[in-house]
Design an enzyme around this catalytic site. Structure first.
Site, PDB file in Angstrom:
ATOM      1  N   GLY A   1      -7.092   1.899   9.486  1.00  0.00           N
ATOM      2  CA  GLY A   1      -7.428   0.534   9.088  1.00  0.00           C
ATOM      3  C   GLY A   1      -8.769   0.005   9.576  1.00  0.00           C
ATOM      4  O   GLY A   1      -9.370  -0.837   8.913  1.00  0.00           O
TER       5      GLY A   1
ATOM      6  N   GLU B   1      -9.832  -2.883  16.653  1.00  0.00           N
ATOM      7  CA  GLU B   1      -8.610  -2.929  15.826  1.00  0.00           C
ATOM      8  C   GLU B   1      -8.847  -3.766  14.578  1.00  0.00           C
ATOM      9  O   GLU B   1      -9.528  -4.781  14.631  1.00  0.00           O
ATOM     10  CB  GLU B   1      -7.464  -3.548  16.634  1.00  0.00           C
ATOM     11  CG  GLU B   1      -6.500  -2.529  17.218  1.00  0.00           C
ATOM     12  CD  GLU B   1      -5.561  -1.923  16.178  1.00  0.00           C
ATOM     13  OE1 GLU B   1      -5.887  -1.874  14.977  1.00  0.00           O
ATOM     14  OE2 GLU B   1      -4.474  -1.482  16.585  1.00  0.00           O
ATOM     15  N   ASP B   2      -8.240  -3.355  13.496  1.00  0.00           N
ATOM     16  CA  ASP B   2      -8.309  -4.144  12.264  1.00  0.00           C
ATOM     17  C   ASP B   2      -7.439  -5.394  12.370  1.00  0.00           C
ATOM     18  O   ASP B   2      -7.898  -6.506  12.149  1.00  0.00           O
ATOM     19  CB  ASP B   2      -7.876  -3.288  11.052  1.00  0.00           C
ATOM     20  CG  ASP B   2      -6.538  -2.567  11.260  1.00  0.00           C
ATOM     21  OD1 ASP B   2      -5.972  -2.617  12.383  1.00  0.00           O
ATOM     22  OD2 ASP B   2      -6.047  -1.948  10.299  1.00  0.00           O
TER      23      ASP B   2
ATOM     24  N   ASP C   1      -0.509  -7.279  14.633  1.00  0.00           N
ATOM     25  CA  ASP C   1       0.678  -7.891  14.025  1.00  0.00           C
ATOM     26  C   ASP C   1       1.665  -8.188  15.155  1.00  0.00           C
ATOM     27  O   ASP C   1       1.507  -9.187  15.852  1.00  0.00           O
ATOM     28  CB  ASP C   1       1.231  -6.919  12.980  1.00  0.00           C
ATOM     29  CG  ASP C   1       2.353  -7.504  12.143  1.00  0.00           C
ATOM     30  OD1 ASP C   1       2.706  -8.656  12.376  1.00  0.00           O
ATOM     31  OD2 ASP C   1       2.876  -6.802  11.260  1.00  0.00           O
ATOM     32  N   SER C   2       2.629  -7.329  15.405  1.00  0.00           N
ATOM     33  CA  SER C   2       3.545  -7.558  16.527  1.00  0.00           C
ATOM     34  C   SER C   2       2.825  -7.343  17.858  1.00  0.00           C
ATOM     35  O   SER C   2       3.263  -7.830  18.897  1.00  0.00           O
ATOM     36  CB  SER C   2       4.717  -6.580  16.444  1.00  0.00           C
ATOM     37  OG  SER C   2       4.264  -5.258  16.664  1.00  0.00           O
ATOM     38  N   GLY C   3       1.716  -6.591  17.824  1.00  0.00           N
ATOM     39  CA  GLY C   3       0.988  -6.254  19.049  1.00  0.00           C
ATOM     40  C   GLY C   3       1.528  -4.995  19.704  1.00  0.00           C
ATOM     41  O   GLY C   3       1.021  -4.548  20.720  1.00  0.00           O
TER      42      GLY C   3
ATOM     43  N   LYS D   1      -2.400 -11.831  13.717  1.00  0.00           N
ATOM     44  CA  LYS D   1      -1.360 -12.488  12.913  1.00  0.00           C
ATOM     45  C   LYS D   1      -0.457 -13.352  13.773  1.00  0.00           C
ATOM     46  O   LYS D   1      -0.091 -12.947  14.880  1.00  0.00           O
ATOM     47  CB  LYS D   1      -0.498 -11.393  12.268  1.00  0.00           C
ATOM     48  CG  LYS D   1      -0.361 -11.522  10.777  1.00  0.00           C
ATOM     49  CD  LYS D   1       0.714 -10.588  10.292  1.00  0.00           C
ATOM     50  CE  LYS D   1       0.140  -9.586   9.325  1.00  0.00           C
ATOM     51  NZ  LYS D   1       1.210  -8.839   8.631  1.00  0.00           N
TER      52      LYS D   1
ATOM     53  N   ASP E   1      -4.527  -1.491   4.294  1.00  0.00           N
ATOM     54  CA  ASP E   1      -3.851  -0.920   3.124  1.00  0.00           C
ATOM     55  C   ASP E   1      -2.465  -1.474   2.901  1.00  0.00           C
ATOM     56  O   ASP E   1      -1.830  -2.033   3.795  1.00  0.00           O
ATOM     57  CB  ASP E   1      -3.696   0.589   3.311  1.00  0.00           C
ATOM     58  CG  ASP E   1      -2.609   0.938   4.334  1.00  0.00           C
ATOM     59  OD1 ASP E   1      -2.690   0.444   5.468  1.00  0.00           O
ATOM     60  OD2 ASP E   1      -1.664   1.674   3.987  1.00  0.00           O
TER      61      ASP E   1
ATOM     62  N   ARG F   1      -7.685  -0.311   0.391  1.00  0.00           N
ATOM     63  CA  ARG F   1      -8.577  -0.291   1.558  1.00  0.00           C
ATOM     64  C   ARG F   1     -10.016  -0.595   1.173  1.00  0.00           C
ATOM     65  O   ARG F   1     -10.803  -1.096   1.972  1.00  0.00           O
ATOM     66  CB  ARG F   1      -8.532   1.072   2.253  1.00  0.00           C
ATOM     67  CG  ARG F   1      -7.213   1.397   2.931  1.00  0.00           C
ATOM     68  CD  ARG F   1      -7.401   2.603   3.859  1.00  0.00           C
ATOM     69  NE  ARG F   1      -6.150   3.227   4.256  1.00  0.00           N
ATOM     70  CZ  ARG F   1      -5.404   2.836   5.296  1.00  0.00           C
ATOM     71  NH1 ARG F   1      -5.762   1.812   6.019  1.00  0.00           N
ATOM     72  NH2 ARG F   1      -4.294   3.474   5.594  1.00  0.00           N
TER      73      ARG F   1
HETATM   74  P1  IMP Z   1       1.579  -3.933  15.156  1.00  0.00           P
HETATM   75  O1  IMP Z   1       1.919  -2.775  16.033  1.00  0.00           O
HETATM   76  O2  IMP Z   1       2.813  -4.625  14.634  1.00  0.00           O
HETATM   77  O3  IMP Z   1       0.647  -4.918  15.841  1.00  0.00           O
HETATM   78  O4  IMP Z   1       0.879  -3.363  13.855  1.00  0.00           O
HETATM   79  C1  IMP Z   1      -0.432  -3.001  13.867  1.00  0.00           C
HETATM   80  C2  IMP Z   1      -0.837  -2.121  12.718  1.00  0.00           C
HETATM   81  O5  IMP Z   1      -0.012  -2.319  11.553  1.00  0.00           O
HETATM   82  C3  IMP Z   1      -2.254  -2.475  12.269  1.00  0.00           C
HETATM   83  O6  IMP Z   1      -3.211  -1.740  12.992  1.00  0.00           O
HETATM   84  C4  IMP Z   1      -2.212  -2.141  10.790  1.00  0.00           C
HETATM   85  O7  IMP Z   1      -2.528  -0.787  10.560  1.00  0.00           O
HETATM   86  C5  IMP Z   1      -0.772  -2.396  10.367  1.00  0.00           C
HETATM   87  N1  IMP Z   1      -0.608  -3.745   9.780  1.00  0.00           N
HETATM   88  C6  IMP Z   1      -0.046  -4.833  10.346  1.00  0.00           C
HETATM   89  N2  IMP Z   1      -0.061  -5.904   9.531  1.00  0.00           N
HETATM   90  C7  IMP Z   1      -0.677  -5.489   8.417  1.00  0.00           C
HETATM   91  C8  IMP Z   1      -1.035  -6.163   7.183  1.00  0.00           C
HETATM   92  O8  IMP Z   1      -0.812  -7.362   6.964  1.00  0.00           O
HETATM   93  N3  IMP Z   1      -1.676  -5.394   6.260  1.00  0.00           N
HETATM   94  C9  IMP Z   1      -1.962  -4.066   6.451  1.00  0.00           C
HETATM   95  N4  IMP Z   1      -1.661  -3.417   7.579  1.00  0.00           N
HETATM   96  C10 IMP Z   1      -1.019  -4.114   8.555  1.00  0.00           C
HETATM   97 MG    MG Z   2      -1.850   0.598   8.114  1.00  0.00          MG
END
Ligand code: IMP
Ligand code: MG
Length: 185
Positions: free
Chosen positions: A52, A107-108, A111-113, A139, A167, A173
């Site tokens: 990402g 990082e792109d 989300d949950s972290g 987010k 994506d 992307r």
């Molecule tokens: P986390 O572990 O929940 O913070 O998720 C992080 C990863 O999930 C990011 O680096 C993205 O690759 C993917 N991700 C989370 N939210 C989105 C979204 O809204 N669109 C696309 N990819 C996402």
């Molecule tokens: Mg992804």
């Protein structure tokens, strides 16, 4: 329906623009200036989290005026879904030692972290001199894992976004902007 047919069908979903190309470039310029100022006289390692972050780091690194080196990690937590599987898996590890280096994780989106939390612990264990985080999007989700984001682009609502490297099922992307994916089915 086979997997490919279902992917093609999903591409009919429409995208609502959240951050235009121009807005993204302005933010990337700001982040690059802040990083250049803070790392003056240093030679940080930029660690991009694939896939990402590939477009973000490509734009950002050209706005950073201090000498940097690059390394890449790939992790997988979502699979093909819009919902995190909750399992973080390293699919590509760093090529180099980061011991005693200043590390900046790129990082792109957070989300949950969970992914970042896992990565920070993993990278900390390799004894870098410092670790900071640069994330384009953060987010607003309940019960987030706590991470200290030194350089942040935008806070966004809890919706699924695509484009500028992000994506849905490996598609979208290459969009030059970031947008919400809208369910049309
Ligand atoms: P986390 O572990 O929940 O913070 O998720 C992080 C990863 O999930 C990011 O680096 C993205 O690759 C993917 N991700 C989370 N939210 C989105 C979204 O809204 N669109 C696309 N990819 C996402
Ligand atoms: Mg992804």
């Amino acid at each position: 329906m086979d997997q490919l047919a279902s992917r093609k069908l999903k591409l009919k979903r429409s995208i609502k623009i959240l951050f235009s190309e121009k807005v993204l470039q302005e933010k990337v310029n700001e982040l690059g200036s802040a990083i250049s100022r803070d790392y003056k006289g240093k030679n940080p390692v930029l660690i991009a989290v694939l896939k990402g972050s590939f477009i973000f780091i490509a734009d950002l690194c050209r706005k950073i005026s201090v000498p940097v080196i690059f390394d890449f990690m790939a992790v997988s937590s979502y699979g093909d879904s819009m919902v995190s599987s909750g399992v973080v898996r390293i699919t590509k590890d760093l090529d180099y030692s980061i011991e005693n280096r200043d590390v900046l994780i790129i990082e792109d989106i957070i989300d949950s972290g969970r992914t970042l939390n896992y990565l920070v612990k993993n990278i900390e264990a390799r004894n870098p001199k410092s670790i900071e985080i640069c994330a384009l999007l953060d987010k607003d989700v309940p019960g987030k894992f706590k991470n200290k984001i030194r350089y942040k682009g935008f806070n966004i609502p809890n919706k699924f976004v695509v484009g500028y490297g992000l994506d849905y099922s490996e598609n979208y992307r290459n969009l030059p902007y970031i947008g919400y994916i809208e369910n049309t089915d």
